[in-house]
Scaffold this active site. Structure first.
Site, PDB file in Angstrom:
ATOM      1  N   ARG A 211     132.797  68.891 142.709  1.00  0.00           N
ATOM      2  CA  ARG A 211     131.453  69.235 142.228  1.00  0.00           C
ATOM      3  C   ARG A 211     130.857  70.336 143.081  1.00  0.00           C
ATOM      4  O   ARG A 211     131.046  70.371 144.298  1.00  0.00           O
ATOM      5  CB  ARG A 211     130.524  68.010 142.289  1.00  0.00           C
ATOM      6  CG  ARG A 211     129.129  68.273 141.725  1.00  0.00           C
ATOM      7  CD  ARG A 211     128.215  67.084 141.955  1.00  0.00           C
ATOM      8  NE  ARG A 211     127.930  66.867 143.356  1.00  0.00           N
ATOM      9  CZ  ARG A 211     127.018  67.550 144.044  1.00  0.00           C
ATOM     10  NH1 ARG A 211     126.317  68.493 143.459  1.00  0.00           N
ATOM     11  NH2 ARG A 211     126.812  67.282 145.330  1.00  0.00           N
ATOM     12  N   GLN A 212     130.157  71.259 142.395  1.00  0.00           N
ATOM     13  CA  GLN A 212     129.305  72.238 143.053  1.00  0.00           C
ATOM     14  C   GLN A 212     127.953  72.204 142.356  1.00  0.00           C
ATOM     15  O   GLN A 212     127.874  71.996 141.143  1.00  0.00           O
ATOM     16  CB  GLN A 212     129.924  73.642 142.997  1.00  0.00           C
ATOM     17  CG  GLN A 212     131.128  73.767 143.942  1.00  0.00           C
ATOM     18  CD  GLN A 212     131.795  75.123 143.842  1.00  0.00           C
ATOM     19  OE1 GLN A 212     132.491  75.384 142.886  1.00  0.00           O
ATOM     20  NE2 GLN A 212     131.596  75.964 144.849  1.00  0.00           N
ATOM     21  N   SER A 213     126.883  72.435 143.124  1.00  0.00           N
ATOM     22  CA  SER A 213     125.546  72.083 142.650  1.00  0.00           C
ATOM     23  C   SER A 213     124.995  73.000 141.573  1.00  0.00           C
ATOM     24  O   SER A 213     124.150  72.583 140.783  1.00  0.00           O
ATOM     25  CB  SER A 213     124.565  72.057 143.833  1.00  0.00           C
ATOM     26  OG  SER A 213     124.958  71.072 144.762  1.00  0.00           O
ATOM     27  N   SER A 214     125.442  74.245 141.509  1.00  0.00           N
ATOM     28  CA  SER A 214     124.854  75.182 140.560  1.00  0.00           C
ATOM     29  C   SER A 214     125.921  76.112 140.017  1.00  0.00           C
ATOM     30  O   SER A 214     127.013  76.260 140.592  1.00  0.00           O
ATOM     31  CB  SER A 214     123.739  76.000 141.225  1.00  0.00           C
ATOM     32  OG  SER A 214     124.264  76.808 142.257  1.00  0.00           O
TER      33      SER A 214
ATOM     34  N   GLN B  64     126.886  78.830 142.487  1.00  0.00           N
ATOM     35  CA  GLN B  64     127.865  78.446 143.499  1.00  0.00           C
ATOM     36  C   GLN B  64     129.282  78.474 142.934  1.00  0.00           C
ATOM     37  O   GLN B  64     130.234  78.802 143.650  1.00  0.00           O
ATOM     38  CB  GLN B  64     127.542  77.048 144.022  1.00  0.00           C
ATOM     39  CG  GLN B  64     126.290  76.977 144.873  1.00  0.00           C
ATOM     40  CD  GLN B  64     126.045  75.587 145.417  1.00  0.00           C
ATOM     41  OE1 GLN B  64     126.816  74.662 145.145  1.00  0.00           O
ATOM     42  NE2 GLN B  64     124.983  75.432 146.176  1.00  0.00           N
TER      43      GLN B  64
END
Length: 634
Positions: A45-48, A51
């Site tokens: 997972r990456q937040s945005s 990113q």
């Protein structure tokens, strides 16, 4: 050799790629055959979205954890990568299908190891993090990050996991606070401008100016002028729809960004225009806040709520070009609040026959009285306290007090009859001029679009038919749109000519000069009468007594003047008449003098005695009923 910890594992056995383990690839003592027989899940997972594109190395390191799971002993076919949550924040479990899938697999006892580059990838919320720990502890699932492998059933590992989860949540809060404070600091300088509403244009260097298009500015001004005239959100919206008024706005994103697009004015757009302080030249920030209750009820999807002006974070007047003054903006907000159907607001004038809903106040308790319609022709005012709490407050029929207020309002308007007639003519003329100007601007824009399409068609090489055919179709479409708009304008001219005819002028002067006839006309809407009363009268207080038909009425006029009056209301029984005993006594005297029942009724009407409800006066039947009651008492 390194010293083992309380779990019997050395630090080298607990280190994942990125550390300094000399025993990289060796199976940890915490991993058993039972774990290897289940899935090893790699959570990515990456937040945005930013990113994902800018931090590619982080994404590659997360996917590389699959190779490390294979070195720990898991077969490739038993390694599962969950990456559905790319571009999603770990602040909450809602809107994260990947994390929910992970919890479901652990709950089904399918997982032996959960791998993440950092524990913050799994969750930034202590609630969700500890829920995952509890589930993993129940089903014996291990967790791992770049610092080592942890058993949630081990007290030392659980302590470390709890600290990491708390630090992850605090880290997110710290980052968000830093960003929010940076935004607030910029907003306090009046420089944080993300988008501008209809009627404004944001230049590349950040300056906000009025839209250079004349029709855009005229449409915005029309909205505020009509609200000042009509005084109601719904009336303005229906006016705009009826006259097919379109609003021009700049496209905010996409390949057409900055272009002017025309669309019908929706309720949401009209609401934004009437409430946004930028139209009064003010810069504001923080007019909306996140509503936690609505957000939680909508599965984590952010829901906002407007806050009062006193809670706005930044409000700076005279920072933007304005369409209206600040005083007019405040008056508009007060009018919108007064139009609400709330106990503390009079509400919008509606179509009911009663004249004073929202203005009539009970003199006994001070609460607003509501209009009821037991029969369509005879509305009734009733105090809600009596209905809800069983108080001694009394109601009354609407006819008596409505007639009184109508007479007083018409009397107040008599000196201004000539001025009102001239103003009515000016208003009609101004309204038609405004609409014709709007149509002329639309036609001018349609002609310009057709001429531009024609120039583009003639500019292309005739041999280049691939382009010429498309430009020819565009030219034909613009000509058809121009023709349709011209036909629609011709129909509008037929209904509303640009100039008032002589017959229309005479009718307007005659009607405005005879205000009572205009007031009592069946074609005059009840809502218009109520609007006129509200312009002159602030409230009407009635003092109703249960033992009398006499009702005192205090009219509080705009400006603070109060006038007192008295009316006779309709009552349900003869006993409620104030002169009931005197009435019985008088009937006895007339009968003793030898008058017949019919003559008694005529004499009562002649002397001004009134019946409880009927305005026809006394009849032989009603006199007989009263005589029978007199005999029963005797």
């Amino acid at each position: 050799m390194s010293n083992p910890d309380a779990t019997g594992r050395s630090p080298a056995d607990r280190t994942l790629p990125g550390g300094s383990s000399a025993a990289f690839g060796r199976r940890s003592t915490a991993i058993s055959d039972r774990h290897l027989s289940k899935w090893a899940i790699i959570y990515v997972r990456q937040s945005s979205t930013q990113q994902i594109f800018d931090h590619k190395e982080s994404r590659e390191r997360q996917y590389a954890l699959a190779d490390y799971a294979a070195l720990l002993g898991w077969p490739r076919e038993r390694i599962l990568v969950i990456d559905e949550d790319q571009g999603r924040s770990g602040r909450t479990v809602e809107q994260r299908p990947g994390f929910q899938r992970l919890l479901a697999e652990v709950t089904l006892d399918h997982v032996g190891l959960v791998l993440g580059l950092e524990l913050s990838r799994l969750s930034r919320s202590s609630k969700d993090w500890y829920h995952l720990l509890e589930v993993c502890a129940i089903f014996g699932t291990l967790l791992a990050d770049q610092d080592g492998i942890y058993d949630p059933n081990d007290s030392n590992d659980r302590l470390v996991l709890g600290l990491k989860g708390t630090m992850s949540e605090v880290e997110l809060t710290t980052m968000r606070n830093r960003l929010e404070r940076g935004k607030l600091h910029k907003a306090e300088r009046g420089e944080l401008i993300l988008t501008v509403p209809c009627g404004y244009l944001k230049l590349p260097h950040g300056e906000v100016v009025l839209d250079p298009d004349e029709q855009v500015r005229a449409t915005v001004q029309l909205v505020f002028d009509k609200f000042a005239e009509l005084g109601s959100f719904g009336k303005v919206y229906r006016y705009l729809k009826r006259n097919k008024i379109y609003a021009g706005g700049r496209v905010q994103q996409g390949p057409r960004r900055g272009e002017l697009a025309w669309r019908p004015i929706s309720r949401a757009l009209l609401h934004r225009m009437l409430h946004h302080p930028i139209y009064a030249g003010a810069y504001s920030y923080g007019r909306r806040r996140v509503d936690p209750k609505r957000t939680a009820a909508n599965g984590g999807k952010v829901r906002m709520r407007y806050v009062p002006m006193s809670e706005w974070k930044v409000l700076q007047r005279d920072r933007m070009p304005a369409y209206i003054t600040w005083e007019r903006y405040l008056a508009n907000q007060e009018r919108l609040l007064a139009n609400r159907s709330w106990p503390d607001a009079p509400g919008v004038p509606r179509v009911g026959a009663a004249l004073l809903p929202g203005l009539l106040v009970c003199g006994a308790c001070g609460r607003r009285m509501h209009a009821g319609y037991r029969t369509k022709a005879k509305p009734y005012y009733e105090c809600m306290r009596r209905k809800l709490e069983g108080s001694a407050c009394c109601g009354l029929g609407a006819a008596a007090v409505d007639d009184l207020v109508s007479q007083q309002v018409l009397r107040a308007l008599e000196p201004a009859a000539l001025e009102l007639s001239l103003q009515a003519m000016r208003n009609v003329h101004q309204e038609r001029e405004r609409l014709h100007r709007h149509w002329a601007q639309r036609l001018e824009r349609a002609v310009h679009e057709a001429q531009r399409a024609e120039r583009q068609y003639h500019a292309v090489e005739p041999e280049n038919r691939l382009v010429a055919r498309s430009l020819e179709l565009r030219w034909e479409e613009s000509l058809r749109a121009q023709c349709a708009l011209q036909e629609e304008y011709d129909r509008f001219l037929q209904d509303q000519p640009g100039q008032l005819s002589e017959d229309e002028r005479v009718r307007i002067l005659a009607l405005a000069g005879d205000i009572p006839t205009l007031w009592n006309s069946p074609q005059t809407p009840a809502a218009d009468r109520k609007e006129i009363v509200r312009l002159l009268v602030e409230r009407v207080v009635v003092h109703v007594r249960a033992d009398s038909e006499r009702t005192n009425v205090d009219m509080v006029w705009r400006g603070g003047i109060t006038t007192s009056h008295a009316v006779n209301r309709s009552v349900s029984r003869y006993e409620s008449l104030s002169d009931y005993r005197q009435l019985l006594k008088r009937i006895g005297q007339l009968r003793h003098d030898g008058l017949t029942i019919a003559r008694v009724a005529m004499q009562l009407n002649k002397e001004g005695y009134r019946t409880p409800r009927s305005r026809k006066g006394y009849t032989s039947t009603s006199v007989r009923k009263l005589l029978s009651r007199q005999r029963q008492k005797a």
